[in-house]
Design a protein around this motif. Structure first.
Motif, PDB file in Angstrom:
ATOM      1  N   LYS A  61     -10.893  -4.807  -6.283  1.00 37.11           N
ATOM      2  CA  LYS A  61     -10.238  -3.647  -6.887  1.00 37.11           C
ATOM      3  C   LYS A  61      -9.566  -2.795  -5.817  1.00 37.11           C
ATOM      4  O   LYS A  61      -8.462  -2.268  -6.029  1.00 37.11           O
ATOM      5  N   VAL A  62     -10.219  -2.648  -4.656  1.00 39.27           N
ATOM      6  CA  VAL A  62      -9.620  -1.902  -3.549  1.00 39.27           C
ATOM      7  C   VAL A  62      -8.290  -2.541  -3.153  1.00 39.27           C
ATOM      8  O   VAL A  62      -7.267  -1.856  -2.988  1.00 39.27           O
ATOM      9  N   GLU A  63      -8.284  -3.861  -2.990  1.00 37.54           N
ATOM     10  CA  GLU A  63      -7.065  -4.561  -2.583  1.00 37.54           C
ATOM     11  C   GLU A  63      -5.985  -4.453  -3.663  1.00 37.54           C
ATOM     12  O   GLU A  63      -4.793  -4.320  -3.350  1.00 37.54           O
ATOM     13  N   GLU A  64      -6.396  -4.502  -4.929  1.00 35.60           N
ATOM     14  CA  GLU A  64      -5.437  -4.355  -6.023  1.00 35.60           C
ATOM     15  C   GLU A  64      -4.785  -2.972  -5.976  1.00 35.60           C
ATOM     16  O   GLU A  64      -3.553  -2.845  -6.104  1.00 35.60           O
ATOM     17  N   GLU A  65      -5.608  -1.938  -5.773  1.00 34.35           N
ATOM     18  CA  GLU A  65      -5.069  -0.575  -5.714  1.00 34.35           C
ATOM     19  C   GLU A  65      -4.200  -0.375  -4.471  1.00 34.35           C
ATOM     20  O   GLU A  65      -3.209   0.359  -4.513  1.00 34.35           O
ATOM     21  N   MET A  66      -4.566  -1.025  -3.376  1.00 35.40           N
ATOM     22  CA  MET A  66      -3.752  -0.941  -2.161  1.00 35.40           C
ATOM     23  C   MET A  66      -2.356  -1.507  -2.402  1.00 35.40           C
ATOM     24  O   MET A  66      -1.338  -0.925  -1.991  1.00 35.40           O
ATOM     25  N   GLN A  67      -2.287  -2.644  -3.077  1.00 35.46           N
ATOM     26  CA  GLN A  67      -0.995  -3.259  -3.367  1.00 35.46           C
ATOM     27  C   GLN A  67      -0.166  -2.387  -4.313  1.00 35.46           C
ATOM     28  O   GLN A  67       1.051  -2.257  -4.145  1.00 35.46           O
ATOM     29  N   GLU A  68      -0.820  -1.785  -5.288  1.00 36.19           N
ATOM     30  CA  GLU A  68      -0.106  -0.919  -6.222  1.00 36.19           C
ATOM     31  C   GLU A  68       0.423   0.328  -5.512  1.00 36.19           C
ATOM     32  O   GLU A  68       1.540   0.779  -5.776  1.00 36.19           O
ATOM     33  N   PHE A  69      -0.391   0.867  -4.585  1.00 38.31           N
ATOM     34  CA  PHE A  69       0.073   2.031  -3.824  1.00 38.31           C
ATOM     35  C   PHE A  69       1.229   1.653  -2.916  1.00 38.31           C
ATOM     36  O   PHE A  69       2.221   2.384  -2.810  1.00 38.31           O
ATOM     37  N   LYS A  70       1.123   0.495  -2.280  1.00 35.58           N
ATOM     38  CA  LYS A  70       2.191   0.039  -1.388  1.00 35.58           C
ATOM     39  C   LYS A  70       3.491  -0.142  -2.155  1.00 35.58           C
ATOM     40  O   LYS A  70       4.581   0.138  -1.636  1.00 35.58           O
ATOM     41  N   ALA A  71       3.383  -0.603  -3.390  1.00 37.00           N
ATOM     42  CA  ALA A  71       4.579  -0.802  -4.209  1.00 37.00           C
ATOM     43  C   ALA A  71       5.273   0.525  -4.502  1.00 37.00           C
ATOM     44  O   ALA A  71       6.504   0.583  -4.632  1.00 37.00           O
ATOM     45  N   GLU A  72       4.489   1.616  -4.587  1.00 38.13           N
ATOM     46  CA  GLU A  72       5.063   2.928  -4.855  1.00 38.13           C
ATOM     47  C   GLU A  72       5.485   3.652  -3.590  1.00 38.13           C
ATOM     48  O   GLU A  72       6.355   4.509  -3.619  1.00 38.13           O
ATOM     49  N   PHE A  73       4.839   3.299  -2.476  1.00 37.08           N
ATOM     50  CA  PHE A  73       5.135   4.004  -1.223  1.00 37.08           C
ATOM     51  C   PHE A  73       5.118   3.011  -0.065  1.00 37.08           C
ATOM     52  O   PHE A  73       4.167   2.906   0.690  1.00 37.08           O
ATOM     53  N   ASN A  74       6.170   2.256   0.054  1.00 35.31           N
ATOM     54  CA  ASN A  74       6.289   1.263   1.111  1.00 35.31           C
ATOM     55  C   ASN A  74       7.103   1.860   2.242  1.00 35.31           C
ATOM     56  O   ASN A  74       8.309   2.102   2.108  1.00 35.31           O
ATOM     57  N   ALA A  75       6.431   2.122   3.370  1.00 35.38           N
ATOM     58  CA  ALA A  75       7.099   2.774   4.490  1.00 35.38           C
ATOM     59  C   ALA A  75       8.249   1.940   5.053  1.00 35.38           C
ATOM     60  O   ALA A  75       9.141   2.470   5.718  1.00 35.38           O
ATOM     61  N   ALA A  76       8.230   0.634   4.788  1.00 36.80           N
ATOM     62  CA  ALA A  76       9.279  -0.240   5.326  1.00 36.80           C
ATOM     63  C   ALA A  76      10.570  -0.148   4.519  1.00 36.80           C
ATOM     64  O   ALA A  76      11.628  -0.588   4.964  1.00 36.80           O
ATOM     65  N   GLU A  77      10.468   0.423   3.324  1.00 30.01           N
ATOM     66  CA  GLU A  77      11.648   0.520   2.469  1.00 30.01           C
ATOM     67  C   GLU A  77      12.213   1.931   2.497  1.00 30.01           C
ATOM     68  O   GLU A  77      11.484   2.909   2.368  1.00 30.01           O
ATOM     69  N   ASN A  78      13.512   2.021   2.650  1.00 31.16           N
ATOM     70  CA  ASN A  78      14.165   3.328   2.724  1.00 31.16           C
ATOM     71  C   ASN A  78      14.676   3.708   1.336  1.00 31.16           C
ATOM     72  O   ASN A  78      15.852   3.587   1.024  1.00 31.16           O
ATOM     73  N   LYS A  79      13.759   4.156   0.502  1.00 34.20           N
ATOM     74  CA  LYS A  79      14.153   4.543  -0.845  1.00 34.20           C
ATOM     75  C   LYS A  79      13.386   5.797  -1.249  1.00 34.20           C
ATOM     76  O   LYS A  79      12.351   6.143  -0.668  1.00 34.20           O
TER      77      LYS A  79
END
Length: 266
Positions: free
Chosen positions: A172-190
């Motif tokens: 569940k931790v890893e699932e939430e990490m991926q969901e957070f990354k999808a909303e706030f990906n530092a590598a993407e300039n958006k």
């Protein structure tokens, strides 16, 4: 010292405290002025000071801070008696009765197998006593969010609502990490949807607290130890910079990293 004489000394000490409290309430202008409301923030402060002493494993300070909190308990009881609402004897007897009710495996015929069964019985009895419609109704609204998350999870576990294995919790931790990354990906300039990212970050923290609970780590204690570690290292960095005749704002990150790495060995 015999057990009887030891108990007698304890009772005498408590009686002395009650006498002093009576005298202070009658004779001291500051103590006379206090109310239940005015003491509240002081009690919270004393509780945090006790917490600091416990984290430092300083038994002498723990003794002192316990005394301060005991003073507050006696103070509240004194005010309660003036209002003819309660006094220290009714406070203590109410506590004793509650402890007896919530330990039926000691004072009744209930059988328990382990600590977890004791905790589950406690929550069930507490729920019945308070008449809460929700298991979570007993969680104080003003608790700090991190501690509140832990208590919410513990209470849900008390009625059997919990994961079965820690591996499931980590998934569940890893699932939430991926969901957070999808909303706030530092590598993407958006542009970031802050509200949505905040929600996902909260979910991630909640899952990490859940995992910490599963492996018997107190997340509040863990974070506070990291806070103290950071403070120690940062203050070493500040002192080292000052000793070198430099100001932090004028130093490069690589220069500061040198002192920071030194601090790790202190």
């Amino acid at each position: 010292m015999s057990e009887i004489s030891s108990r007698q000394k304890q009772l005498e000490a408590f009686d002395r405290l009650l006498t002093i409290m009576d005298e202070l309430r009658e004779q001291c202008p500051w103590d006379r002025k206090q109310t239940i409301d005015s003491l509240r923030h002081l009690t919270i402060e004393e509780t945090f000071e006790l917490s600091d002493a416990i984290l430092d494993n300083d038994l002498e300070e723990i003794k002192k801070e316990l005394g301060d909190i005991l003073l507050h308990i006696v103070f509240y009881a004194k005010i309660g008696s003036e209002k003819k609402a309660f006094d220290i004897s009714t406070v203590i007897n109410s506590l004793c009765e509650k402890l007896i009710r919530r330990h039926p495996h000691i004072y009744g015929d209930t059988e328990v197998q382990d600590e977890e069964a004791v905790k589950q019985n406690w929550e069930k009895i507490k729920l019945k006593e308070k008449g809460n419609k929700s298991v979570l109704g007993g969680v104080p609204r003003s608790l700090p969010a991190l501690i509140k998350s832990m208590r919410i999870q513990e209470k849900a576990r008390g009625v059997g609502f919990d994961w079965e294995e820690k591996g499931q919790v980590w998934d569940k931790v890893e699932e939430e990490m991926q969901e957070f990354k999808a909303e706030f990906n530092a590598a993407e300039n958006k542009t970031i949807d802050k509200d949505k990212a905040t929600g996902e970050f909260g979910d991630l923290l909640f899952s990490l607290i859940n995992y910490a609970r599963f492996i018997d780590i107190n997340p509040e204690e863990a974070l506070e130890k990291t806070n103290k570690k950071f403070i120690h290292r940062f203050q070493y960095l500040e002192k080292s910079a000052s000793d070198s005749g430099k100001k932090l704002q004028d130093m490069s990150l690589s220069e500061m990293d040198k002192f920071w790495n030194e601090a790790k060995n202190q």
